[in-house]
Write an enzyme that holds these catalytic residues in place. Sequence first.
Site, PDB file in Angstrom:
ATOM      1  N   TYR A  96     -12.297  -2.457  -3.724  1.00  0.00           N
ATOM      2  CA  TYR A  96     -12.856  -2.614  -2.376  1.00  0.00           C
ATOM      3  C   TYR A  96     -14.384  -2.505  -2.386  1.00  0.00           C
ATOM      4  O   TYR A  96     -14.981  -2.107  -1.379  1.00  0.00           O
ATOM      5  CB  TYR A  96     -12.254  -1.574  -1.425  1.00  0.00           C
ATOM      6  CG  TYR A  96     -10.884  -1.939  -0.886  1.00  0.00           C
ATOM      7  CD1 TYR A  96     -10.706  -3.064  -0.082  1.00  0.00           C
ATOM      8  CD2 TYR A  96      -9.769  -1.151  -1.145  1.00  0.00           C
ATOM      9  CE1 TYR A  96      -9.458  -3.395   0.432  1.00  0.00           C
ATOM     10  CE2 TYR A  96      -8.520  -1.474  -0.629  1.00  0.00           C
ATOM     11  CZ  TYR A  96      -8.373  -2.595   0.162  1.00  0.00           C
ATOM     12  OH  TYR A  96      -7.134  -2.925   0.683  1.00  0.00           O
TER      13      TYR A  96
ATOM     14  N   ASN B 182      -2.151   0.529   6.588  1.00  0.00           N
ATOM     15  CA  ASN B 182      -1.676  -0.721   7.193  1.00  0.00           C
ATOM     16  C   ASN B 182      -0.800  -1.572   6.265  1.00  0.00           C
ATOM     17  O   ASN B 182      -0.779  -2.797   6.367  1.00  0.00           O
ATOM     18  CB  ASN B 182      -2.834  -1.504   7.813  1.00  0.00           C
ATOM     19  CG  ASN B 182      -3.880  -1.892   6.801  1.00  0.00           C
ATOM     20  OD1 ASN B 182      -3.716  -1.640   5.608  1.00  0.00           O
ATOM     21  ND2 ASN B 182      -4.949  -2.508   7.254  1.00  0.00           N
TER      22      ASN B 182
ATOM     23  N   GLU C 200      -9.589 -10.842  -7.509  1.00  0.00           N
ATOM     24  CA  GLU C 200      -8.614  -9.759  -7.366  1.00  0.00           C
ATOM     25  C   GLU C 200      -7.455  -9.907  -8.352  1.00  0.00           C
ATOM     26  O   GLU C 200      -6.957  -8.912  -8.880  1.00  0.00           O
ATOM     27  CB  GLU C 200      -8.098  -9.731  -5.922  1.00  0.00           C
ATOM     28  CG  GLU C 200      -9.191  -9.318  -4.939  1.00  0.00           C
ATOM     29  CD  GLU C 200      -8.776  -9.414  -3.485  1.00  0.00           C
ATOM     30  OE1 GLU C 200      -7.614  -9.799  -3.203  1.00  0.00           O
ATOM     31  OE2 GLU C 200      -9.611  -9.096  -2.622  1.00  0.00           O
TER      32      GLU C 200
ATOM     33  N   LYS D  33       0.828  -1.212   0.000  1.00  0.00           N
ATOM     34  CA  LYS D  33       0.000   0.000   0.000  1.00  0.00           C
ATOM     35  C   LYS D  33       0.871   1.274   0.000  1.00  0.00           C
ATOM     36  O   LYS D  33       2.085   1.210   0.250  1.00  0.00           O
ATOM     37  CB  LYS D  33      -0.945  -0.047   1.207  1.00  0.00           C
ATOM     38  CG  LYS D  33      -1.981  -1.186   1.125  1.00  0.00           C
ATOM     39  CD  LYS D  33      -2.978  -1.104   2.281  1.00  0.00           C
ATOM     40  CE  LYS D  33      -4.010  -2.213   2.205  1.00  0.00           C
ATOM     41  NZ  LYS D  33      -5.054  -2.083   3.279  1.00  0.00           N
TER      42      LYS D  33
ATOM     43  N   HIS E  88      -2.175  -5.353   1.540  1.00  0.00           N
ATOM     44  CA  HIS E  88      -3.442  -6.057   1.334  1.00  0.00           C
ATOM     45  C   HIS E  88      -3.125  -7.482   0.941  1.00  0.00           C
ATOM     46  O   HIS E  88      -2.152  -7.732   0.225  1.00  0.00           O
ATOM     47  CB  HIS E  88      -4.268  -5.413   0.203  1.00  0.00           C
ATOM     48  CG  HIS E  88      -5.339  -6.348  -0.310  1.00  0.00           C
ATOM     49  ND1 HIS E  88      -6.535  -6.497   0.320  1.00  0.00           N
ATOM     50  CD2 HIS E  88      -5.329  -7.244  -1.332  1.00  0.00           C
ATOM     51  CE1 HIS E  88      -7.247  -7.430  -0.310  1.00  0.00           C
ATOM     52  NE2 HIS E  88      -6.532  -7.904  -1.326  1.00  0.00           N
TER      53      HIS E  88
HETATM   54  P1  RTP Z   1      -7.194  -5.660   3.215  1.00  0.00           P
HETATM   55  O1  RTP Z   1      -8.496  -6.024   2.534  1.00  0.00           O
HETATM   56  O2  RTP Z   1      -6.698  -4.288   2.864  1.00  0.00           O
HETATM   57  O3  RTP Z   1      -6.159  -6.739   3.016  1.00  0.00           O
HETATM   58  O4  RTP Z   1      -7.427  -5.637   4.799  1.00  0.00           O
HETATM   59  P2  RTP Z   1      -8.198  -6.698   5.692  1.00  0.00           P
HETATM   60  O5  RTP Z   1      -8.725  -7.815   4.837  1.00  0.00           O
HETATM   61  O6  RTP Z   1      -7.297  -7.046   6.817  1.00  0.00           O
HETATM   62  O7  RTP Z   1      -9.397  -5.830   6.237  1.00  0.00           O
HETATM   63  P3  RTP Z   1     -10.819  -5.505   5.557  1.00  0.00           P
HETATM   64  O8  RTP Z   1     -11.869  -5.797   6.565  1.00  0.00           O
HETATM   65  O9  RTP Z   1     -10.929  -6.147   4.207  1.00  0.00           O
HETATM   66  O10 RTP Z   1     -10.753  -3.926   5.378  1.00  0.00           O
HETATM   67  C1  RTP Z   1     -10.114  -3.324   4.271  1.00  0.00           C
HETATM   68  C2  RTP Z   1      -9.316  -2.128   4.757  1.00  0.00           C
HETATM   69  O11 RTP Z   1     -10.224  -1.145   5.263  1.00  0.00           O
HETATM   70  C3  RTP Z   1      -9.647  -0.490   6.375  1.00  0.00           C
HETATM   71  N1  RTP Z   1     -10.506  -0.665   7.546  1.00  0.00           N
HETATM   72  N2  RTP Z   1     -10.768   0.301   8.364  1.00  0.00           N
HETATM   73  N3  RTP Z   1     -11.768   1.824  10.536  1.00  0.00           N
HETATM   74  C4  RTP Z   1     -12.093   0.552  10.431  1.00  0.00           C
HETATM   75  O12 RTP Z   1     -12.795  -0.020  11.237  1.00  0.00           O
HETATM   76  C5  RTP Z   1     -11.569  -0.204   9.299  1.00  0.00           C
HETATM   77  N4  RTP Z   1     -11.829  -1.472   9.065  1.00  0.00           N
HETATM   78  C6  RTP Z   1     -11.135  -1.755   7.931  1.00  0.00           C
HETATM   79  C7  RTP Z   1      -8.307  -1.117   6.654  1.00  0.00           C
HETATM   80  O13 RTP Z   1      -7.314  -0.273   6.101  1.00  0.00           O
HETATM   81  C8  RTP Z   1      -8.379  -2.438   5.926  1.00  0.00           C
HETATM   82  O14 RTP Z   1      -7.097  -2.863   5.495  1.00  0.00           O
HETATM   83 MG    MG Z   2      -9.861  -7.473   3.088  1.00  0.00          MG
END
Ligand code: RTP
Ligand code: MG
Length: 141
Positions: A51, A114, A128, A11, A117
């Site tokens: 997303y 973070n 994806e 990222k 991804h």
């Molecule tokens: P990613 O898709 O980026 O790999 O991350 P992830 O699966 O660990 O988390 P996901 O639930 O898919 O969320 C995508 C991205 O959205 C942001 N996020 N912010 N403020 C919040 O509660 C929140 N929850 C998610 C994070 O940057 C996350 O990587």
């Molecule tokens: Mg995710």
Amino acid sequence: MATERTLSIIKPDAVAKNAIGDIIARFEHAGLRVVAAKMLHLSEDKAGGFYAEHKERPFFNDLVGFMTSGPVVVQVLEGEDAIAKNRDLMGATNPKEAAAGTIRADFAETIDANAVHGSDSAESAEREISYFFGNDEICPR
Ligand code: RTP
Ligand code: MG
């Protein structure tokens, strides 16, 4: 265990930190192989489409804003159990909760910025990978 492919994105925060090589080294040292890669600056449409599952979530606009804030490096990783292995290497979404030694613990500061991804399932990985790469852009070993 089967050989799988997963989509990984380094990222904008990690690219800005000059950590591309350190992060790819983590994948390689864990037995994953880069079989496709490109650097690009995502448009709002491209990031929003990627997303799309989070479109109704309160953090969606911030997420798209962040993902378009600078260049990213997108890659396909291949290896045994690649989808789960990559998620393990990444650590928890919130770096404050990420286990020691994971990419997010070591390179990320906040839940919004973070570092990486990774696809979260076989279905996500398939969608994806084809969102970013044509078959002729993937180079299996
Ligand atoms: P990613 O898709 O980026 O790999 O991350 P992830 O699966 O660990 O988390 P996901 O639930 O898919 O969320 C995508 C991205 O959205 C942001 N996020 N912010 N403020 C919040 O509660 C929140 N929850 C998610 C994070 O940057 C996350 O990587
Ligand atoms: Mg995710």
